[in-house]
Design a protein around this motif. Structure first.
Motif, mmCIF file in Angstrom:
data_model
loop_
_atom_site.group_PDB
_atom_site.id
_atom_site.type_symbol
_atom_site.label_atom_id
_atom_site.label_comp_id
_atom_site.label_asym_id
_atom_site.label_seq_id
_atom_site.Cartn_x
_atom_site.Cartn_y
_atom_site.Cartn_z
ATOM 1 N N THR A 7 0.875 -1.177 0.000
ATOM 2 C CA THR A 7 0.000 0.000 0.000
ATOM 3 C C THR A 7 0.906 1.220 0.000
ATOM 4 O O THR A 7 1.927 1.240 0.677
ATOM 5 C CB THR A 7 -0.928 0.046 1.227
ATOM 6 O OG1 THR A 7 -0.142 0.119 2.402
ATOM 7 C CG2 THR A 7 -1.828 -1.152 1.276
ATOM 8 N N ARG A 8 0.527 2.225 -0.783
ATOM 9 C CA ARG A 8 1.395 3.379 -0.949
ATOM 10 C C ARG A 8 1.157 4.421 0.128
ATOM 11 O O ARG A 8 0.037 4.688 0.525
ATOM 12 C CB ARG A 8 1.174 4.027 -2.315
ATOM 13 C CG ARG A 8 2.250 5.038 -2.668
ATOM 14 C CD ARG A 8 1.983 5.644 -4.036
ATOM 15 N NE ARG A 8 3.122 6.348 -4.573
ATOM 16 C CZ ARG A 8 3.529 7.554 -4.190
ATOM 17 N NH1 ARG A 8 2.907 8.175 -3.223
ATOM 18 N NH2 ARG A 8 4.565 8.127 -4.752
ATOM 19 N N GLY A 9 2.236 4.999 0.557
ATOM 20 C CA GLY A 9 2.195 6.119 1.490
ATOM 21 C C GLY A 9 3.244 7.113 1.063
ATOM 22 O O GLY A 9 3.742 7.059 -0.055
ATOM 23 N N GLY A 10 3.603 8.007 1.927
ATOM 24 C CA GLY A 10 4.635 8.985 1.590
ATOM 25 C C GLY A 10 4.058 10.177 0.860
ATOM 26 O O GLY A 10 2.857 10.300 0.665
ATOM 27 N N PRO A 15 7.879 8.109 -2.641
ATOM 28 C CA PRO A 15 7.057 6.946 -2.283
ATOM 29 C C PRO A 15 7.585 6.192 -1.068
ATOM 30 O O PRO A 15 8.785 6.162 -0.793
ATOM 31 C CB PRO A 15 7.130 6.071 -3.530
ATOM 32 C CG PRO A 15 8.419 6.440 -4.166
ATOM 33 C CD PRO A 15 8.598 7.909 -3.895
ATOM 34 N N TYR A 17 6.123 2.471 0.981
ATOM 35 C CA TYR A 17 5.107 1.440 0.924
ATOM 36 C C TYR A 17 5.076 0.613 2.201
ATOM 37 O O TYR A 17 6.113 0.279 2.753
ATOM 38 C CB TYR A 17 5.378 0.493 -0.251
ATOM 39 C CG TYR A 17 5.348 1.171 -1.593
ATOM 40 C CD1 TYR A 17 4.167 1.319 -2.293
ATOM 41 C CD2 TYR A 17 6.514 1.680 -2.165
ATOM 42 C CE1 TYR A 17 4.133 1.944 -3.534
ATOM 43 C CE2 TYR A 17 6.493 2.302 -3.390
ATOM 44 C CZ TYR A 17 5.304 2.431 -4.070
ATOM 45 O OH TYR A 17 5.276 3.058 -5.284
ATOM 46 N N HIS A 18 3.862 0.261 2.648
ATOM 47 C CA HIS A 18 3.685 -0.675 3.734
ATOM 48 C C HIS A 18 3.349 -2.018 3.110
ATOM 49 O O HIS A 18 2.611 -2.084 2.119
ATOM 50 C CB HIS A 18 2.551 -0.247 4.667
ATOM 51 C CG HIS A 18 2.878 0.968 5.468
ATOM 52 N ND1 HIS A 18 3.704 0.922 6.567
ATOM 53 C CD2 HIS A 18 2.522 2.260 5.325
ATOM 54 C CE1 HIS A 18 3.833 2.125 7.061
ATOM 55 N NE2 HIS A 18 3.129 2.973 6.319
ATOM 56 N N ASP A 29 -5.106 1.113 -1.195
ATOM 57 C CA ASP A 29 -4.808 1.770 0.072
ATOM 58 C C ASP A 29 -5.968 1.644 1.057
ATOM 59 O O ASP A 29 -6.069 2.398 2.012
ATOM 60 C CB ASP A 29 -4.477 3.244 -0.159
ATOM 61 C CG ASP A 29 -3.237 3.413 -1.018
ATOM 62 O OD1 ASP A 29 -2.394 2.506 -1.018
ATOM 63 O OD2 ASP A 29 -3.118 4.453 -1.689
ATOM 64 N N ARG A 35 -0.392 -5.367 9.214
ATOM 65 C CA ARG A 35 0.777 -4.742 8.604
ATOM 66 C C ARG A 35 2.007 -5.577 8.955
ATOM 67 O O ARG A 35 2.269 -5.840 10.126
ATOM 68 C CB ARG A 35 0.940 -3.317 9.128
ATOM 69 C CG ARG A 35 2.016 -2.544 8.391
ATOM 70 C CD ARG A 35 2.116 -1.136 8.876
ATOM 71 N NE ARG A 35 0.925 -0.389 8.461
ATOM 72 C CZ ARG A 35 0.638 0.824 8.882
ATOM 73 N NH1 ARG A 35 1.427 1.437 9.730
ATOM 74 N NH2 ARG A 35 -0.452 1.445 8.467
ATOM 75 N N TYR A 38 7.611 -2.742 5.869
ATOM 76 C CA TYR A 38 7.603 -1.626 4.934
ATOM 77 C C TYR A 38 8.698 -1.789 3.883
ATOM 78 O O TYR A 38 9.617 -2.582 4.021
ATOM 79 C CB TYR A 38 7.775 -0.289 5.658
ATOM 80 C CG TYR A 38 9.108 -0.109 6.358
ATOM 81 C CD1 TYR A 38 10.226 0.338 5.664
ATOM 82 C CD2 TYR A 38 9.257 -0.368 7.712
ATOM 83 C CE1 TYR A 38 11.442 0.509 6.290
ATOM 84 C CE2 TYR A 38 10.462 -0.203 8.357
ATOM 85 C CZ TYR A 38 11.558 0.233 7.638
ATOM 86 O OH TYR A 38 12.774 0.387 8.258
ATOM 87 N N ASN A 40 11.027 0.927 1.419
ATOM 88 C CA ASN A 40 11.392 2.300 1.101
ATOM 89 C C ASN A 40 12.277 2.274 -0.147
ATOM 90 O O ASN A 40 13.476 2.044 -0.058
ATOM 91 C CB ASN A 40 12.121 2.939 2.280
ATOM 92 C CG ASN A 40 12.429 4.392 2.057
ATOM 93 O OD1 ASN A 40 12.066 4.956 1.036
ATOM 94 N ND2 ASN A 40 13.098 4.994 3.016
#
Length: 84
Positions: A7-10, A15, A17-18, A29, A35, A38, A40
């Motif tokens: 799942t994208r974050g940041g 970017p 991702y978890h 998302d 979880r 992650y 990176n």
């Protein structure tokens, strides 16, 4: 079907991702079950690129969860780091 995916974050252009366990019908998302770590992709220096709970991944795969192609690559990378 249960999947282990990213799942994208940041922020925009940064970017992060978890790695999560989720039902494949949920949005990328959207809601997740658990979880696991992650990823990176732009890590540099002493930052960790991948952090993953490999024991929980084994548990979920034993329960019938499927890994996406990218998560499978990250799992191999995390396993190599843990063995070293």
């Amino acid at each position: 079907m249960v999947k282990i995916r990213l799942t994208r974050g940041g922020a925009k252009k940064r970017p992060f991702y978890h790695i999560v366990v989720t039902d494949q019908r949920n949005k990328r998302d959207g809601r997740s079950i658990e979880r696991l770590g992650y990823y990176n992709p732009i890590a540099s220096g002493n930052e960790k690129r991948v952090e993953l709970d490999t024991e929980r991944v084994k548990h979920w795969v034993g329960q019938g969860a499927q890994l996406t192609d990218k998560v499978r690559e990250l799992y191999r990378e995390a396993s190599r780091q843990a063995a070293a």
